[in-house]
Design a protein around this motif. Structure first.
Motif, mmCIF file in Angstrom:
data_model
loop_
_atom_site.group_PDB
_atom_site.id
_atom_site.type_symbol
_atom_site.label_atom_id
_atom_site.label_comp_id
_atom_site.label_asym_id
_atom_site.label_seq_id
_atom_site.Cartn_x
_atom_site.Cartn_y
_atom_site.Cartn_z
ATOM 1 N N LEU A 20 1.122 -1.344 0.110
ATOM 2 C CA LEU A 20 0.386 0.143 -0.049
ATOM 3 C C LEU A 20 0.940 1.357 -0.035
ATOM 4 C CD1 LEU A 20 -2.793 -1.266 2.544
ATOM 5 C CD2 LEU A 20 -2.834 -1.306 -0.103
ATOM 6 N N LEU A 21 1.438 1.184 0.552
ATOM 7 C CA LEU A 21 2.514 2.675 0.903
ATOM 8 C C LEU A 21 3.684 2.497 0.869
ATOM 9 C CD1 LEU A 21 1.023 3.854 4.280
ATOM 10 C CD2 LEU A 21 0.411 4.907 2.044
ATOM 11 N N ARG A 22 5.067 3.390 0.250
ATOM 12 C CA ARG A 22 6.179 3.336 0.365
ATOM 13 C C ARG A 22 6.831 4.968 0.061
ATOM 14 N NH1 ARG A 22 6.866 -0.699 -5.113
ATOM 15 N NH2 ARG A 22 5.104 -2.062 -4.814
ATOM 16 N N VAL A 23 8.431 4.368 1.064
ATOM 17 C CA VAL A 23 9.315 5.602 0.610
ATOM 18 C C VAL A 23 10.098 5.823 -0.069
ATOM 19 C CG1 VAL A 23 10.739 6.442 2.301
ATOM 20 C CG2 VAL A 23 8.080 5.577 3.894
ATOM 21 N N VAL A 24 10.099 6.890 -0.845
ATOM 22 C CA VAL A 24 11.521 7.060 -1.583
ATOM 23 C C VAL A 24 11.377 8.353 -2.109
ATOM 24 C CG1 VAL A 24 11.557 7.169 -4.221
ATOM 25 C CG2 VAL A 24 9.400 5.811 -3.323
ATOM 26 N N ASN A 25 13.001 7.803 -1.466
ATOM 27 C CA ASN A 25 14.540 9.215 -1.998
ATOM 28 C C ASN A 25 14.227 10.175 -3.576
ATOM 29 O OD1 ASN A 25 16.197 10.386 -0.917
ATOM 30 N ND2 ASN A 25 18.082 9.571 -1.350
ATOM 31 N N VAL A 26 14.503 11.171 -2.515
ATOM 32 C CA VAL A 26 14.352 12.136 -3.933
ATOM 33 C C VAL A 26 15.684 12.461 -4.462
ATOM 34 C CG1 VAL A 26 13.338 14.314 -4.924
ATOM 35 C CG2 VAL A 26 12.203 13.516 -3.501
ATOM 36 N N SER A 27 16.594 12.530 -5.620
ATOM 37 C CA SER A 27 17.391 12.671 -6.385
ATOM 38 C C SER A 27 17.638 13.787 -7.357
ATOM 39 C CB SER A 27 17.723 11.167 -6.782
ATOM 40 O OG SER A 27 19.472 11.213 -6.964
ATOM 41 N N GLY A 28 18.701 14.700 -6.712
ATOM 42 C CA GLY A 28 18.396 16.003 -7.918
ATOM 43 C C GLY A 28 17.460 17.011 -7.746
ATOM 44 N N PRO A 29 17.483 17.606 -8.466
ATOM 45 C CA PRO A 29 16.736 19.364 -8.277
ATOM 46 C C PRO A 29 15.769 19.344 -8.953
ATOM 47 C CG PRO A 29 18.999 19.463 -9.827
ATOM 48 C CD PRO A 29 18.591 18.153 -9.572
ATOM 49 N N SER A 30 14.428 18.142 -10.127
ATOM 50 C CA SER A 30 13.831 18.778 -11.130
ATOM 51 C C SER A 30 12.829 18.986 -10.543
ATOM 52 C CB SER A 30 13.881 17.401 -12.411
ATOM 53 O OG SER A 30 13.160 15.952 -11.519
#
Length: 174
Positions: A26-36
């Motif tokens: 149901l839920l996931r945690v994801v890391n943001v990579s970069g400035p876009s």
């Protein structure tokens, strides 16, 4: 005494299984990579995704597992879905969907730059696909590029809902 120990172990194991299922289905945690995705999402932010029976909608911020030419996951904003027509005025920095100017004042850092696109506009998004752009258009590798292109909806991992880390940035994603 031994019975209580087994009861506690059973409760602990059941809880761990429930949490694992919750965060894998149901839920996931994801890391943001970069400035876009600046100014809304920063490099290193951790975002919570909802993915169960999710259907992409214009304006949603989504995580895409991969594209035809990119192996790493990317995070972008849905601009158009299947059947919609996208037109970009590169000089004025404006995006139109089905002839209507998008009001992107809530999330855009800067308008479309005069950088070249690998596509000719207007273009219609095929059914089952989405057209995505980063919020920081000057540096975003998105659907304007043939490296990303139109995204098959099957590759959408989920909708980014909440920034969960760092704690000083905790909150919903606009």
């Amino acid at each position: 005494m031994v019975t209580h120990c087994y009861e506690w172990m059973e409760a602990l194991i059941s809880s761990l299984i429930a949490v694992m299922l919750l965060f894998t289905v149901l839920l996931r945690v994801v890391n943001v990579s970069g400035p876009s995705m600046l100014p809304n999402l920063h490099n290193g932010d951790h975002v919570l995704l909802t993915s169960y029976f999710y259907q992409p909608q214009p304006g949603d911020v989504v995580v895409i597992m991969h594209t035809a030419k990119l192996a790493d996951p990317i995070i972008k904003r849905v601009i158009a879905t299947g059947g919609q027509t996208v037109d970009i005025d590169f000089k004025a920095g404006r995006v139109y969907v089905d002839g209507n100017l998008l009001d992107e004042s809530d999330y855009i850092r800067n308008g479309i730059t005069t950088q070249p696109s690998d596509y000719t506009y207007p273009l219609t998004v095929p059914e089952g696909y989405i057209f995505v752009l980063g919020d920081n258009r000057a540096v975003s590798n998105d659907s304007r590029s043939d490296e990303v292109g139109m995204i098959d909806e099957r590759y959408v991992l989920g909708k980014a809902e909440i920034i969960v880390f760092p704690f000083n940035r905790f909150g919903t994603i606009t």
